[in-house]
Design a protein around this motif. Structure first.
Motif, PDB file in Angstrom:
ATOM      1  N   UNK A  20      12.509 -36.114 -52.295  1.00 21.96           N
ATOM      2  CA  UNK A  20      13.049 -36.264 -50.939  1.00 21.96           C
ATOM      3  C   UNK A  20      12.931 -34.910 -50.248  1.00 21.96           C
ATOM      4  N   UNK A  21      12.042 -34.811 -49.293  1.00 22.76           N
ATOM      5  CA  UNK A  21      11.779 -33.544 -48.615  1.00 22.76           C
ATOM      6  C   UNK A  21      12.903 -33.188 -47.650  1.00 22.76           C
ATOM      7  N   UNK A  22      13.096 -31.892 -47.475  1.00 19.81           N
ATOM      8  CA  UNK A  22      14.190 -31.407 -46.641  1.00 19.81           C
ATOM      9  C   UNK A  22      13.978 -31.751 -45.174  1.00 19.81           C
ATOM     10  N   UNK A  23      12.746 -31.694 -44.717  1.00 18.52           N
ATOM     11  CA  UNK A  23      12.461 -31.965 -43.296  1.00 18.52           C
ATOM     12  C   UNK A  23      12.019 -33.421 -43.125  1.00 18.52           C
ATOM     13  N   UNK A  24      13.004 -34.320 -43.167  1.00 12.63           N
ATOM     14  CA  UNK A  24      12.721 -35.754 -43.128  1.00 12.63           C
ATOM     15  C   UNK A  24      12.001 -36.164 -41.848  1.00 12.63           C
ATOM     16  N   UNK A  25      12.425 -35.594 -40.736  1.00 15.78           N
ATOM     17  CA  UNK A  25      11.821 -35.988 -39.463  1.00 15.78           C
ATOM     18  C   UNK A  25      10.333 -35.682 -39.420  1.00 15.78           C
ATOM     19  N   UNK A  26       9.963 -34.482 -39.897  1.00 16.21           N
ATOM     20  CA  UNK A  26       8.554 -34.109 -39.886  1.00 16.21           C
ATOM     21  C   UNK A  26       7.734 -35.025 -40.788  1.00 16.21           C
ATOM     22  N   UNK A  27       8.309 -35.398 -41.915  1.00 15.71           N
ATOM     23  CA  UNK A  27       7.616 -36.320 -42.834  1.00 15.71           C
ATOM     24  C   UNK A  27       7.427 -37.683 -42.182  1.00 15.71           C
ATOM     25  N   UNK A  28       8.456 -38.143 -41.470  1.00 18.74           N
ATOM     26  CA  UNK A  28       8.370 -39.435 -40.803  1.00 18.74           C
ATOM     27  C   UNK A  28       7.282 -39.424 -39.732  1.00 18.74           C
ATOM     28  N   UNK A  29       7.237 -38.364 -38.938  1.00 20.03           N
ATOM     29  CA  UNK A  29       6.219 -38.265 -37.888  1.00 20.03           C
ATOM     30  C   UNK A  29       4.824 -38.212 -38.501  1.00 20.03           C
ATOM     31  N   UNK A  30       4.683 -37.431 -39.577  1.00 20.42           N
ATOM     32  CA  UNK A  30       3.390 -37.331 -40.260  1.00 20.42           C
ATOM     33  C   UNK A  30       2.911 -38.705 -40.751  1.00 20.42           C
ATOM     34  N   UNK A  31       3.791 -39.420 -41.456  1.00 21.30           N
ATOM     35  CA  UNK A  31       3.421 -40.732 -41.993  1.00 21.30           C
ATOM     36  C   UNK A  31       3.095 -41.721 -40.884  1.00 21.30           C
ATOM     37  N   UNK A  32       3.920 -41.730 -39.845  1.00 23.18           N
ATOM     38  CA  UNK A  32       3.740 -42.688 -38.754  1.00 23.18           C
ATOM     39  C   UNK A  32       2.389 -42.502 -38.079  1.00 23.18           C
ATOM     40  N   UNK A  33       2.030 -41.245 -37.813  1.00 21.42           N
ATOM     41  CA  UNK A  33       0.742 -40.998 -37.171  1.00 21.42           C
ATOM     42  C   UNK A  33      -0.417 -41.410 -38.076  1.00 21.42           C
ATOM     43  N   UNK A  82      -8.642 -45.254 -37.712  1.00 24.39           N
ATOM     44  CA  UNK A  82      -9.729 -44.787 -38.579  1.00 24.39           C
ATOM     45  C   UNK A  82      -9.275 -44.554 -40.013  1.00 24.39           C
ATOM     46  N   UNK A  83      -8.025 -44.150 -40.188  1.00 20.58           N
ATOM     47  CA  UNK A  83      -7.600 -43.655 -41.503  1.00 20.58           C
ATOM     48  C   UNK A  83      -6.524 -44.490 -42.183  1.00 20.58           C
ATOM     49  N   UNK A  84      -6.067 -45.557 -41.544  1.00 23.51           N
ATOM     50  CA  UNK A  84      -4.951 -46.317 -42.111  1.00 23.51           C
ATOM     51  C   UNK A  84      -5.316 -47.005 -43.428  1.00 23.51           C
ATOM     52  N   UNK A  85      -6.596 -47.393 -43.586  1.00 25.46           N
ATOM     53  CA  UNK A  85      -7.005 -48.065 -44.822  1.00 25.46           C
ATOM     54  C   UNK A  85      -6.881 -47.135 -46.033  1.00 25.46           C
ATOM     55  N   UNK A  86      -7.186 -45.848 -45.822  1.00 27.80           N
ATOM     56  CA  UNK A  86      -7.025 -44.883 -46.905  1.00 27.80           C
ATOM     57  C   UNK A  86      -5.556 -44.717 -47.244  1.00 27.80           C
ATOM     58  N   UNK A  87      -4.710 -44.691 -46.208  1.00 28.50           N
ATOM     59  CA  UNK A  87      -3.269 -44.628 -46.438  1.00 28.50           C
ATOM     60  C   UNK A  87      -2.809 -45.807 -47.297  1.00 28.50           C
ATOM     61  N   UNK A  88      -3.275 -46.998 -46.981  1.00 27.91           N
ATOM     62  CA  UNK A  88      -2.890 -48.190 -47.741  1.00 27.91           C
ATOM     63  C   UNK A  88      -3.362 -48.092 -49.188  1.00 27.91           C
ATOM     64  N   UNK A  89      -4.583 -47.616 -49.375  1.00 24.93           N
ATOM     65  CA  UNK A  89      -5.132 -47.463 -50.735  1.00 24.93           C
ATOM     66  C   UNK A  89      -4.270 -46.499 -51.558  1.00 24.93           C
ATOM     67  N   UNK A  90      -3.903 -45.367 -50.974  1.00 20.77           N
ATOM     68  CA  UNK A  90      -3.094 -44.390 -51.691  1.00 20.77           C
ATOM     69  C   UNK A  90      -1.707 -44.946 -51.988  1.00 20.77           C
ATOM     70  N   UNK A  91      -1.134 -45.634 -51.022  1.00 22.80           N
ATOM     71  CA  UNK A  91       0.208 -46.181 -51.198  1.00 22.80           C
ATOM     72  C   UNK A  91       0.234 -47.173 -52.352  1.00 22.80           C
ATOM     73  N   UNK A  92      -0.742 -48.056 -52.371  1.00 19.53           N
ATOM     74  CA  UNK A  92      -0.800 -49.040 -53.453  1.00 19.53           C
ATOM     75  C   UNK A  92      -1.043 -48.354 -54.796  1.00 19.53           C
ATOM     76  N   UNK A  93      -1.862 -47.303 -54.777  1.00 20.35           N
ATOM     77  CA  UNK A  93      -2.107 -46.566 -56.014  1.00 20.35           C
ATOM     78  C   UNK A  93      -0.844 -45.918 -56.547  1.00 20.35           C
ATOM     79  N   UNK A  94      -0.044 -45.337 -55.660  1.00 19.95           N
ATOM     80  CA  UNK A  94       1.221 -44.718 -56.061  1.00 19.95           C
ATOM     81  C   UNK A  94       2.166 -45.764 -56.648  1.00 19.95           C
ATOM     82  N   UNK A  95       2.219 -46.935 -56.020  1.00 21.28           N
ATOM     83  CA  UNK A  95       3.125 -47.994 -56.500  1.00 21.28           C
ATOM     84  C   UNK A  95       2.705 -48.519 -57.872  1.00 21.28           C
ATOM     85  N   UNK A  96       1.420 -48.468 -58.171  1.00 18.72           N
ATOM     86  CA  UNK A  96       0.924 -49.008 -59.445  1.00 18.72           C
ATOM     87  C   UNK A  96       1.144 -48.056 -60.617  1.00 18.72           C
TER      88      UNK A  96
END
Length: 899
Positions: free
Chosen positions: A258-271, A277-291
Motif C-alpha cells: 500500500x503506497x503512501x501517495x494513494x492519490x498519485x497511484x490512483x491517477x496513474x492507474x486511471x490514466x 493504446x495501452x489498456x490491453x497491456x494493463x489488462x494482461x499484467x493485471x491478470x498475470x498478477x492475479x494468477x
C-alpha cells in the motif's frame, strides 16, 4: 593530446576584453586538466602542444603558471607579487575540495577553462558553471552517443534543469517518453515488460546506472518503498493501493504494497486504464498478477468482497474481481427472487449502470446486459403478475380487447426482456455463470409465470368473447391495412409517396425497439400502433391481407386476391397496380444494393412501394437455425433502420410504414418433452394447410364435440359467406400440434398476442432540425451542469455534483461526459486529478433523480490557486468542452497524502 589551434583559440576567448566583469582589471583563468591531456607524464612537464600554446599566450601578454602542489606560492604570486598581469593557471590534476583549496577565494572571481569530455557535454547544453560537473562525470557514458541518446535528450532539455531533471530526461530517452513526466516514464517502461531481464528499457537503465535513481523517484512520486524493488512489485503496489483506496479493503499479507501517495497511484492507474493504446497491456499484467501464487491475491480479495456491501466497492475497477463479485451477487439474488424487493431490483440496475463507466465493463458487457434484462424481467413479473392490485395484470382484465390493448401498451415488455436476455446470453462465450445459475430461472419465469398466465387468460377470453369468429372488437384488423393507412395518404394529394416495408415475422416488441431507435437516431417522427392479425397467423394469409383487396379466396393452399394469386412479386405488383397504377413491389435486397441514382430511377414516378424483408421468419422457420432467431431480430432492426434512412434521406420518401405479416412464439428450452395437442380426430385428407400452430381444413366439428385444447374458427368471417366452408383450428395458449417435421421452439400461426398483435410503425420524415423545432420538439443531447454550492476545494478528494438538465426522450439523446480538474495556466494545459465518466441517460421527470455525484482525486504538490473543472463530451464530433468552471484550491499541508 590537445589540438593546439582549437585549444589556444578557446583560451584566448576567455581573455577577450569583452569577458571582463565590471570589477575586473585583469583576467585569471584556471585550467584543471585532471586527465592530463596537455601534460607529459614521463617528463612531468608541459607537453609539446602545451608549450606551443604557451608561446601563443605570451604573444598576447598572457602569463602561464603551473599549479602543482604549490598553492601558497601561487596565491602569493597572484595577490602580492603580480596583481596586474593576465594569467592562465594550469593544474595537471583534479580540483581540490573547497576546504582544501587555498585558491578557492581567487577562483570565485576568476574564470575557468576546460578541455575535457565534461566541458564538451556542458558546451552541448550551453551550461555555465560547475554545479553539474560531478553529475556529468558520473554519467559521462550516457553522453557518448549523439544520435541515440544526446539528441533525444536535447529535445526535452530546458535551461533550468538540475540533476533531477537530467535523470528524468535520461530515463525518458530510454523509455521513449515524449515529456518529462515520471508517471509516463514508468508506464512506458512497464509497457515493455514487467520482467527486467526481458525489458530493453530497463536494461539501458541498469547499464547506465540509473536503477537507484528510478526507485528514488518512485518513492518520491508514488510513496513506493520496499526491499529489493522490481517493476512487478511496483505494478502490484498500484493494484493493492487502488483496492485499499477504492474499497477500503486491506488485504492480509499485502500491507507492504500500500503506497503512501494513494492519490498519485490512483491517477496513474486511471490514466493507464483509460488509454486506448495501452489498456490491453494493463489488462494482461493485471491478470498475470492475479494468477501468481496460486491466485492468492484474487482469493483474498474475493473472500473480503463476499463480506461487504456492493455499494462499498462500486467505484473500484482496476481488477476484474470486483466485476465478478457484483455479477455473482446479482445472480445469487435472482436465484431466489421472492426475497428481492422493488428497491433490490432498482439497486441491481443501478449497480450495472454504475459499472458502465468502469474499465472492465466491456469485458463483461454481454453478461451485464443479460443480467440487466433478467432483472427487468423479474421486476416486470413482480409489478404486473405477482401484484394482485395491478390494474393491467391479466387476472384483472375483463375483455379480449382490453388484454389486446394491454399487451401493446405493457405486456409486450416480457417478450422484449426475454429476447434481449437471450441475445446477450448467446453473444457471451464464457456463459457458464449464466447457464448454470440464471438461465433456468429466466426460462421458468417466462414460460410458466408470465407467458403461461398471459396465454391462459387470453385463451379464456377468446372462448368467452368470440363465437367461432376471429374478430377482436374495437381493434383495427390487418385485412383493412391498405384502406386504413395507404389509401389515406394517397387521398391527401396526387403527389405523396408511401413506402410500406413488410418484415416477415416482425413481432410487436421488436417493432417497439425499432420505433425507439428511429426516434432517437433520425430527424423523423415515428409513431407505433397495432392491429389484430388475421388467423391463421402465417405468411401467405398475412401477406395477402396487407394487399389492397375486396375479397380473399383459398384455392387449395394458394390465396387469391380479387382473383389474382398473391404469391410472388410479379403477382403482387399486379394486385397493387390494380388499385394504384404507380405502384411497385420489390424485395429489400433489390433496393438496398442500389446506388442513390439507380434507386431514384427505379422508383421514379411511383406513389406506392411495397418492400418485402425476410430475415426473422427465414431464420426461425428452419429447425437448424431457429435458436438464432433473436440474433436475426437484432439484425432486422438494423437493416430496417438503414432502409428507412435510405428511403427518407436519399429517396425523398416522407411517408414510410413498417409492418408485418405475423409475429411468432419462441421458447429456448427443449420442447420435445412438452405435451402436444393430438390431431387424430382430424381427417388428414381434408387438411388444406398446417403447421405446429394451426390446421386449416374444410372439416367442421359439431359445437358440442369439443376439441381438447383447441380453438376453432370459421374462416368465412374474412373470406365472405360465399366462400366454400373453411375452418381454422389453433391450439390454446402456446401449445403445439403433434405433427412431424419442422421446429418446435419458433412457431407462428396461432392466436397468441405474440403472433397476432401486428405492429404498424409510421415514420414521417423531417429534412432537418428546423422542421423538428417547428413542431416544438426538443432535440439533440441532454445538457449537464455543475451544481456544487461552493466552488472551493478544501480536500484532496472532492465531490462534484452534476445535474442533467433535461430528461432523455425520443429526440433528446443521452450524453457521456468526462469530468476532471485542470491547470490551464501557462502554455500547456495539464490534468491534475483523475478522470471520471458519467452517462447522463436518465428518463425521469423528477429533477432530483437526474443528479450524479462523482468523487475526484487530486494529484500531489498542487499550489493553492484557481483550477478549472472541465466537462468534456466523449463524442469527438461534439464541441469538446461542455463547461470550464473555476474552482479555488485551498488545501492545508496535511491534506496532501504524502505528509
Amino acid at each position: 593530446m590537445v589540438n593546439v589551434e582549437k585549444t589556444s583559440q578557446s583560451i584566448l576567448r576567455k581573455f577577450d576584453p569583452s569577458e571582463l566583469a565590471d570589477y575586473e582589471k585583469r583576467k585569471i583563468v584556471f585550467w584543471y586538466d585532471k586527465d592530463r591531456t596537455a601534460w607529459d607524464n614521463e617528463k612531468l612537464a608541459p607537453s609539446s602542444e602545451l608549450n606551443e600554446i604557451i608561446q601563443i599566450l605570451t604573444r598576447h601578454a598572457i602569463k602561464f603558471h603551473i599549479l602543482h602542489n604549490n598553492y601558497f606560492e601561487t596565491k602569493k604570486l597572484l595577490e602580492i607579487e603580480d596583481p596586474e598581469s593576465n594569467y592562465l593557471i594550469y593544474c595537471p590534476d583534479k580540483e581540490r575540495t573547497h576546504e582544501e583549496n587555498w585558491l578557492f577565494d581567487i577562483q570565485l572571481y576568476s574564470s575557468r577553462f576546460e578541455n575535457s569530455r565534461i566541458s564538451d557535454i556542458k558546451s552541448e547544453f550551453e551550461i555555465e558553471g560547475h554545479e553539474l560537473d560531478d553529475f556529468f562525470t558520473k554519467y559521462e557514458k550516457f553522453f557518448g552517443n549523439q544520435k541515440e541518446r544526446v539528441q533525444p535528450l536535447k529535445k526535452l532539455y530546458q535551461k533550468d534543469w538540475r540533476e533531477k531533471e537530467f535523470i528524468l530526461g535520461m530515463l525518458a530517452v530510454f523509455s521513449k517518453t515524449q515529456v518529462l513526466d515520471f508517471k509516463l516514464i514508468v508506464r512506458d517502461t512497464m509497457l515493455e515488460s514487467l520482467e527486467e531481464n526481458e525489458n530493453p528499457t530497463w536494461k539501458n537503465i541498469s547499464k547506465f546506472g540509473l536503477e537507484d535513481n528510478f526507485w528514488e523517484l518512485a518513492e518520491d512520486d508514488f510513496g513506493f518503498s520496499t526491499k529489493n524493488p522490481t517493476l512487478k512489485k511496483l505494478f502490484l503496489s498500484f493494484l493493492v493501493t487502488h483496492i485499499k483506496q477504492c474499497s477500503g479493503i486491506s488485504l492480509q499479507g499485502y500491507d507492504q504494497y500500500v503506497n503512501r501517495k494513494e492519490n498519485e497511484c490512483q491517477i496513474f492507474l486511471k490514466h493507464w486504464m483509460d488509454s486506448s493504446q495501452n489498456s490491453k497491456t494493463f489488462e494482461k499484467y493485471t491478470r498475470g498478477i492475479l494468477e501468481e501464487n496460486n491466485r492468492d491475491l484474487e482469493k483474498s480479495l474475493q473472500a473480503a468482497l463476499n463480506k461487504r456491501d456492493v455499494q462499498t466497492y462500486l467505484e473500484a475497477e482496476a481488477v476484474e474481481t470486483f466485476d465478478k463479485a457484483i455479477i455473482l451477487r446479482i445472480i445469487e439474488s435472482l436465484s431466489s427472487p421472492v426475497d428481492s424487493t422493488e428497491d433490490d431490483f432498482k439497486n441491481y440496475l443501478a449497480w450495472i449502470d454504475a459499472r458502465r463507466t468502469k474499465h472492465w465493463f466491456s469485458e463483461y458487457e454481454n453478461i451485464y446486459s443479460a443480467l440487466e434484462y433478467a432483472v427487468k424481467l423479474f421486476r416486470f413479473a413482480r409489478e404486473h403478475y405477482e401484484n394482485p392490485e395491478a390494474i393491467d395484470s391479466p387476472e384483472n382484465t375483463c375483455s379480449l380487447y382490453e388484454l389486446f390493448k394491454a399487451y401493446a401498451e405493457t405486456h409486450y415488455q416480457m417478450d422484449y426482456f426475454y429476447r434481449k436476455f437471450y441475445y446477450y446470453y448467446d453473444k457471451e462465450q464464457e456463459k457458464d455463470i449464466l447457464k448454470k445459475n440464471l438461465r433456468p430461472q429466466v426460462e421458468d419465469l417466462y414460460a410458466n409465470n408470465l407467458l403461461g398466465k398471459l396465454l391462459l387468460k387470453w385463451s379464456s377470453l377468446i372462448e368467452s368473447d368470440l363465437k367461432s369468429q376471429w374478430k377482436i372488437e374495437l381493434a383495427d384488423s390487418q385485412k383493412d391495412f391498405y384502406k386504413l393507412y395507404v389509401s389515406r395518404i394517397l387521398q391527401k394529394d396526387d403527389r405523396s409517396r408511401v413506402a410500406v416495408v413488410i418484415s416477415d415475422a416482425l413481432r410487436y416488441e421488436a417493432a417497439f425497439e425499432l420505433f425507439e431507435t428511429l426516434n432517437k437516431d433520425t430527424w423523423g417522427i415515428a409513431e407505433l400502433t397495432s392491429m389484430a392479425g388475421v388467423l391463421p397467423s402465417y405468411t401467405k394469409l398475412g401477406m395477402a391481407s396487407l394487399l389492397p383487396h375486396n375479397a380473399l379466396e383459398y384455392r387449395g393452399k394458394e390465396i387469391f386476391v380479387d382473383s389474382i394469386s398473391s404469391e410472388g412479386l410479379d403477382k403482387r405488383n399486379k394486385i397493387l397496380q390494380s388499385k394504384c397504377e404507380d405502384s411497385l413491389a420489390l424485395n429489400y435486397e433489390d433496393i438496398i444494393k442500389l446506388s442513390r441514382e439507380e434507386a431514384r430511377e427505379l422508383i421514379k414516378g411511383k406513389r406506392v412501394l411495397y418492400i418485402y424483408h425476410n430475415k426473422i421468419d427465414s431464420t426461425g422457420d428452419k429447425q437448424s437455425s431457429e435458436n438464432s432467431v433473436f440474433n436475426a431480430v437484432e439484425e432486422t432492426i438494423l437493416e430496417l433502420k438503414k432502409l428507412v434512412k435510405n428511403l427518407s434521406d436519399r429517396l425523398n420518401t416522407t411517408n414510410i410504414i413498417v409492418t408485418a405479416d405475423h409475429g411468432f412464439l419462441y421458447r429456448r428450452d427443449d420442447m420435445e418433452s412438452v405435451d402436444k395437442v393430438d390431431t387424430s380426430l382430424f381427417d388428414k385428407s381434408r387438411i388444406i394447410d398446417t403447421t405446429k400452430r394451426f390446421i386449416l381444413s374444410d372439416q367442421e366439428f359439431a359445437t358440442d364435440n369439443s376439441l381438447d385444447n383447441i380453438h376453432g374458427f370459421d374462416m368465412r368471417y374474412m373470406l365472405g359467406q360465399n366462400h366454400t366452408p373453411l375452418f381454422a383450428y389453433v391450439p390454446k395458449a402456446d401449445l403445439r400440434f403433434k405433427l412431424q417435421g419442422g421446429g418446435l421452439n419458433f412457431v407462428h400461426g396461432g392466436t397468441s398476442p405474440q403472433e397476432i398483435v401486428i405492429p404498424v410503425l409510421t415514420y414521417n420524415h423531417r429534412r432537418n432540425e428546423k422542421a423538428i423545432e417547428k413542431k416544438g420538439i426538443k432535440h439533440g443531447k441532454v445538457n449537464v451542469s455543475v451544481i456544487n454550492d461552493r466552488r472551493k476545494i478544501t480536500s484532496s478528494k472532492f465531490k462534484v455534483k452534476i445535474f442533467q438538465t433535461e430528461k432523455v426522450t425520443d429526440k433528446m439523446k443521452p450524453r457521456t461526459v468526462k469530468v476532471s480538474l485542470w491547470d490551464i495556466d501557462g502554455e500547456q494545459e495539464k490534468m491534475v486529478s483523475d478522470e471520471k465518466i458519467i452517462i447522463a441517460n436518465n428518463e425521469s421527470d423528477e429533477p432530483e433523480e437526474r443528479q450524479y455525484n462523482i468523487m475526484l482525486t487530486l494529484g500531489n504538490n498542487l499550489e493553492n490557486k484557481i483550477y478549472y473543472l472541465r466537462l468534456i463530451d466523449e463524442d469527438p464530433a461534439e464541441i469538446k468542452d461542455i463547461a470550464r468552471i473555476p474552482f479555488e484550491l485551498d488545501l492545508l499541508i496535511s491534506d496532501f497524502d504524502d505528509f
